[in-house]
Scaffold this motif. Structure first.
Motif: not given
Length: 340
Positions: A174, A324, A168, A163, A166, A195
């Motif tokens: 999630s 992000c 997923p 993360l 950036c 994300s």
């Protein structure tokens, strides 16, 4: 733009692509009863709404699979659309959700309170096996432990939490990386995460070819009463389950059950993870979630919305897109976020 129209455009665009690249069993009663005993003063969702805190509850309510008696969409799905978030904690620690990041150093001058006894906090998200730990093979456990040390001083690329770049969040992170929106279209359920986007196909299509790997895998589902059952394959093996470093490989398989209550205000995510190249046996992850509405106050984590600008008299909540920016640091703390 009306948010529902925007989501429809985004959703249909994703469906044309098949799946965006940023994209069990019934909950065990014994686990839920045990988790309920972890707190004698648990706050209700209504009491906690809008407090801005990440940890809201300390137990998992029992929700069993059965008939759906609520509203339905035009194609007959149980209507579970809206804004949702987990009720336990964020992604710092998978097996001690309300604990600290494993190996987190104590900062000089810190005023943080001691955590106290483990049983005073929410149970592990790993609901089976009973010890609340992922049944890793020795080599995989060693890799996780190495990450937990390197995370605080990332001298190698693999110590950088995805993360922070950036990427997923993947499955299951999630579901506890900020709140999210669920939208429904004929033959599809779509998750709008902070994300990335995840599309669940309900039309009986086969999985994607094995050589296509995705951060959120490839999802094929169907409804069984109040329970959305989803088969997930095609993992890319790059996502982590949290800042604690747990993972699944490209060979992994996930069987998910989203069990909604009769009021459509809560659901339990119960998923069995199988990967014979990483784990010694299948294991189960359980994540409780609640729905947020216009009666709740927006906050910085679970419920990030604004009222959409529209001529309609109806209140339309827009789950804004987060910006992000990659961090210079290795662990995603202090990432720039905002509205776009």
């Amino acid at each position: 733009m009306n948010i529902k129209k925007r989501h429809l455009q985004i959703g249909l665009a994703g469906l044309l692509l098949g799946s965006l690249p940023f994209t069990t069993s019934i909950a065990q009663t014994t686990y839920q009863k045990k988790s309920a005993q972890n707190s004698t003063n648990q706050a209700t969702p209504a009491a906690q709404a809008g407090n801005g805190g990440i940890a809201q509850e300390k137990s998992v309510p029992e929700i069993v699979s059965g008939n759906w008696t609520g509203k339905r969409t035009i194609d007959g799905q149980p209507d579970i659309s809206g804004h949702w978030s987990n009720t336990i904690a964020n992604h710092n620690n998978l097996t001690d959700p309300q604990g600290k990041i494993p190996g987190e150093p104590v900062k000089e001058g810190s005023t943080q309170r001691p955590l106290g006894a483990r049983e005073s906090r929410a149970p592990s998200r790993v609901s089976d096996p009973a010890d609340g730990q992922v049944p890793f093979q020795p080599w995989a456990l060693a890799k996780v432990k190495e990450f937990q040390v390197g995370f605080h001083n990332p001298t190698k690329q693999e110590y950088v939490e995805p993360l922070a770049r950036c990427a997923p969040a993947g499955i299951p992170k999630s579901f506890y990386w900020h709140g999210y929106e669920i939208a429904q279209y004929p033959g599809y359920v779509v998750f709008f995460f902070n994300s990335g986007t995840r599309i669940i196909h309900l039309d009986g299509k086969p999985h994607l070819p094995d050589n296509i790997k995705l951060w959120n895998g490839d999802s094929r589902g169907h409804w069984e009463g109040n329970t959305l059952v989803v088969d997930v394959s095609n993992q890319n093996g790059k996502a982590l389950f949290g800042r604690s470093g747990e993972f699944i490989s490209e060979n992994g398989h996930i069987q998910e059950r989203y069990i909604f209550d009769k009021a459509g205000k809560r659901y339990n995510y119960v998923a069995v993870f199988t990967d014979p190249t990483v784990y010694t046996r299948p294991f189960t992850i359980t994540i409780p979630a609640r729905k947020w509405t216009e009666n709740d106050k927006a906050n910085g984590w679970h419920f990030e919305v604004e009222h959409a600008t529209t001529k309609s008299k109806d209140v339309i909540l827009e789950h804004y897109e987060r910006i992000c920016t990659e961090n210079n640091g290795g662990f995603g703390l202090g990432a720039e976020t905002g509205k776009r």
